[in-house]
Design a protein around this motif. Structure first.
Motif, PDB file in Angstrom:
ATOM      1  N   ILE A 280       0.884  -1.184   0.040  1.00 15.06           N
ATOM      2  CA  ILE A 280       0.049   0.094   0.035  1.00 15.06           C
ATOM      3  C   ILE A 280       0.884   1.305  -0.011  1.00 15.06           C
ATOM      4  O   ILE A 280       1.867   1.365   0.633  1.00 15.06           O
ATOM      5  N   ALA A 281       0.437   2.183  -0.809  1.00 17.77           N
ATOM      6  CA  ALA A 281       1.172   3.555  -0.841  1.00 17.77           C
ATOM      7  C   ALA A 281       1.447   4.003   0.498  1.00 17.77           C
ATOM      8  O   ALA A 281       0.731   4.131   1.365  1.00 17.77           O
ATOM      9  N   ASP A 282       2.950   4.259   0.584  1.00 15.40           N
ATOM     10  CA  ASP A 282       3.044   5.041   2.081  1.00 15.40           C
ATOM     11  C   ASP A 282       3.144   6.345   2.155  1.00 15.40           C
ATOM     12  O   ASP A 282       3.955   7.212   2.228  1.00 15.40           O
ATOM     13  N   VAL A 283       1.598   6.752   2.372  1.00 14.71           N
ATOM     14  CA  VAL A 283       1.447   8.171   2.487  1.00 14.71           C
ATOM     15  C   VAL A 283       1.855   8.891   3.714  1.00 14.71           C
ATOM     16  O   VAL A 283       2.459   9.966   3.525  1.00 14.71           O
ATOM     17  N   SER A 284       2.133   7.895   4.790  1.00 14.10           N
ATOM     18  CA  SER A 284       2.602   8.693   6.059  1.00 14.10           C
ATOM     19  C   SER A 284       3.902   9.086   6.023  1.00 14.10           C
ATOM     20  O   SER A 284       4.484   9.915   6.752  1.00 14.10           O
ATOM     21  N   HIS A 285       4.584   8.520   5.181  1.00 13.99           N
ATOM     22  CA  HIS A 285       5.976   9.033   4.861  1.00 13.99           C
ATOM     23  C   HIS A 285       6.191  10.394   4.377  1.00 13.99           C
ATOM     24  O   HIS A 285       7.449  10.963   4.589  1.00 13.99           O
ATOM     25  N   TYR A 286       5.213  10.805   3.817  1.00 13.68           N
ATOM     26  CA  TYR A 286       5.071  12.283   3.223  1.00 13.68           C
ATOM     27  C   TYR A 286       4.436  13.141   3.907  1.00 13.68           C
ATOM     28  O   TYR A 286       4.391  14.236   3.873  1.00 13.68           O
ATOM     29  N   VAL A 287       2.986  12.634   4.621  1.00 16.81           N
ATOM     30  CA  VAL A 287       2.292  13.410   5.210  1.00 16.81           C
ATOM     31  C   VAL A 287       2.355  13.119   6.824  1.00 16.81           C
ATOM     32  O   VAL A 287       2.293  12.114   7.205  1.00 16.81           O
TER      33      VAL A 287
END
Length: 665
Positions: free
Chosen positions: A300-307
């Protein structure tokens, strides 16, 4: 008439402002003793020569029972049990209801009472009797919060006066326009800022602050819906600045300490019109114990790495809570640089992911799983139609074109069949609904409405995502880390009784007694599947159940027949999934993640007084006390659930508009 003006709006006959009832009540609430009228005036800094209107307002509040005079002629609050607080729910026919905060039966508000308020206003009322249908009837004594600061509608000319007729028919007031500085033309759709609110004897006043255009302009139905339902549709400058600072591609520093999956042929499978790809899958056969099984990887796209928490991107994401999907347009939760770029698992580029790596038996049991941060390189962007064609004919042209991926697709189909068999065994409900797909022309109007049939590829991805979501919920539960579960309560006693009465009239029975299981619903669904009225019966079964919501209190998922279930697989478009990712990372790093209310979003408003009262009663019943941490998760769940419903209502509104426009000819 004069008394009503004193009650419901500022006393405009006086050349000076009069304190509102809420301001007066606020002074008495914070005072430890009753106060004389002049003491209250002093506390509100009212000059002696400006107290006539203030004294009349006190008298009106006393007549309405909001305050009372004691034997010493001092004012004090009336016992609060005399009043009922709640939210006004308007009806297009002019009457309304007060949805009470204490969870008791709603109060009926006749047309005369609704003239003082607008849909969604918060008020205090007292019960004055019962109407001819036996419903308790309310009299509004105070408006504590005005919900509609801006209203969208069409500008009309009525006997020489400009008015705006609200698009939301639950608002039963035409708004008299006092300023039209935007030079809006009669017939155009406009946004009005209210400058004066309604009373029994006067209509609301407002000024035009935005002109959207003509009613037949392309995309007007979407412009109306986003404003009608209060959907945030413009990113803040802080969020845009955060997005601009992000790199255009994954850098070496981003993949440090990640498991390298770039040699694993992960693929995305989505619809032809999909623009963001937040999940990729891979499956291979393995031996599990003494039998056959599968290794299933869901990346799953690791959105928490950027947001990051409390960043500009995070503030906007929680305010939206979800992406909103309309025909031909999406209002994303995150800016396009993330949703279609860095966090979209596009083919043939490196992407940071959070991985759920599972071991699944041939019977569909998840024997083991682990979560870890990874980096992947998508082998292909596949569509549901393409994959279904490959699976249907493994020697056909689609299979030949995807020959290198054929073994993996067959493995995915194998794990799907195992997981689906386990779903049927545990008795999950599988509603057989037909979704419609709206095909629009260049002007945004409907050309045709066609059914969207679910094929094996849709079901394959669905089962893979369900498995990963179950693992995420189990991971939080096992590690005792708070988070948001996707919970679905069973039917209430009242809804169950209504359903059983309806089914008896149709010669049908729902098993399970007073506490039916999902399998009882599934059995009845299978029984009625071939009946000509199956669609109607299915709708009645669906309506008997409660809505699924987000909550830190894990009560399981009735419809899916899971003991614990969470949303993990769509962090690009759902904020609860992003929270689940942060909770998983916290456990992996040996710490606790405690979300905070970001600037600009007051989470305290997410938990309505009604919900808070019912929650407190439930806590007392269970002998449970809530920490601040759990309370924040609770409010986040309610906030996200409410915004999910808002998005659904806005989408349905646009679809209904387009369908009516289509059927007009």
């Amino acid at each position: 008439m004069q008394r009503e003006k004193i009650i419901d709006k500022p006393l405009s006959k006086y050349p000076y402002p009069i304190p509102s009832r809420e301001e007066i009540l606020g002074v008495l609430r914070t005072s430890e003793a009753p106060l004389a009228a002049n003491d209250i005036a002093e506390a509100l800094s009212i000059k002696r020569q400006e107290r006539e209107g203030f004294f009349k307002r006190l008298a009106a509040m006393e007549r309405d029972g909001q305050i009372r005079l004691d034997q010493r002629n001092l004012y004090q609050l009336t016992h609060p049990s005399n009043f009922v607080g709640g939210r006004v729910q308007g009806h297009r026919d002019g009457f309304g209801f007060l949805v009470r905060d204490d969870g008791q039966d709603d109060l009926f508000l006749p047309t005369g009472e609704m003239q003082k308020v607008m849909h969604n206003d918060r008020v205090l009322a007292r019960i004055v009797g019962y109407d001819r249908r036996g419903r308790p009837e309310g009299h509004i004594v105070e408006v504590t919060d005005r919900a509609n600061k801006r209203v969208i509608g069409r500008l009309l000319n009525e006997n020489g006066a400009l008015i705006v007729a609200p698009e939301d028919k639950r608002i039963g007031h035409d708004i008299l326009i006092t300023q039209n500085t935007k030079k809006a033309k009669v017939g155009q759709v406009v946004v009005v800022e209210l400058t004066d609110f309604p009373s029994r004897h006067s209509q609301p006043l407002g000024r035009v602050v935005e002109v959207l255009g003509d009613i037949d302009d392309p995309g007007m139905e979407i412009e109306i819906a986003v404003r009608k339902y209060g959907v945030p549709h413009e990113f803040s400058q802080a969020a845009l600045d955060d997005a601009a600072r992000l790199p255009d591609e994954v850098r070496p520093v981003d993949i440090r300490h990640r498991v390298d999956l770039r040699d694993v042929p992960l693929v995305t499978i989505d619809g032809e019109d999909a623009r963001d790809f937040d999940d990729a899958v891979y499956c291979e056969p393995i031996t599990v114990g003494k039998g056959d099984g599968f290794r299933l990887i869901v990346a799953i796209a690791d959105v928490s790495h950027y947001v990051h928490p409390k960043s500009g991107l995070d503030v906007d994401a929680i305010e939206r809570s979800t992406s909103v999907y309309f025909p031909r347009r999406v209002i994303p939760m995150l800016p396009e640089k993330l949703s279609n770029g860095l966090c979209s698992l596009n083919p043939h580029v490196d992407r940071c992911v959070l991985v759920c790596d599972m071991v699944i038996t041939a019977r569909g049991e998840i024997k083991a799983y682990q979560f870890y941060p990874g980096v992947m390189h998508s082998s292909a962007r596949l569509t549901y139609t393409e994959v279904a064609a490959v699976l249907k004919n493994t020697k056909g042209p689609e299979a030949t074109r995807r020959a290198a991926l054929l073994p993996q697709l067959q493995n995915l189909y194998g794990v799907y069949k195992s997981l689906f068999a386990a779903r049927q065994k545990r008795g999950a409900i599988d509603f057989d609904t037909t979704e419609t797909y709206i095909v629009c022309n260049a002007q945004g109007k409907i050309e045709q409405i066609i059914p969207r049939t679910r094929n094996d590829a849709h079901k394959l991805i669905e089962e893979c995502m369900l498995a990963a979501n179950v693992c995420a919920a189990d991971f939080m539960k096992r590690n005792k880390h708070p988070g948001l579960y996707r919970v679905h309560a069973g039917p209430t006693a009242e809804k169950l009784e209504n359903l059983r009465t309806f089914l008896r009239g149709m010669g049908l029975t729902l098993g399970g007694g007073d506490s039916p299981h999902a399998s009882d619903y599934a059995a009845l669904m299978a029984h009625i599947r071939d009946r000509p009225d199956a669609q109607m019966l299915q709708t009645m079964l669906l309506r008997s159940m409660q809505q699924a919501v987000y909550s830190p209190d894990n009560i399981g998922h009735f419809g899916l027949a899971y003991e614990a279930y969470a949303h993990f697989t769509s962090p690009i478009r759902r904020y609860p999934d992003l929270l689940t990712h942060r909770a998983i990372y916290a456990v992996l790093q040996g710490r606790k993640y405690t979300p905070e209310a970001p600037h600009g979003v007051d989470l305290n408003t997410a938990l309505s007084p009604r919900a808070r009262t019912m929650q407190q009663a439930d806590d007392e019943k269970r002998g449970r006390t809530r920490s601040n941490n759990v309370a924040i998760w609770e409010e986040l769940g309610l906030h996200c659930s409410a915004n999910e419903r808002r998005a659904d209502e806005a989408s349905r509104d646009v679809e209904a508009w387009l369908k009516c426009y289509f059927m007009r000819d």
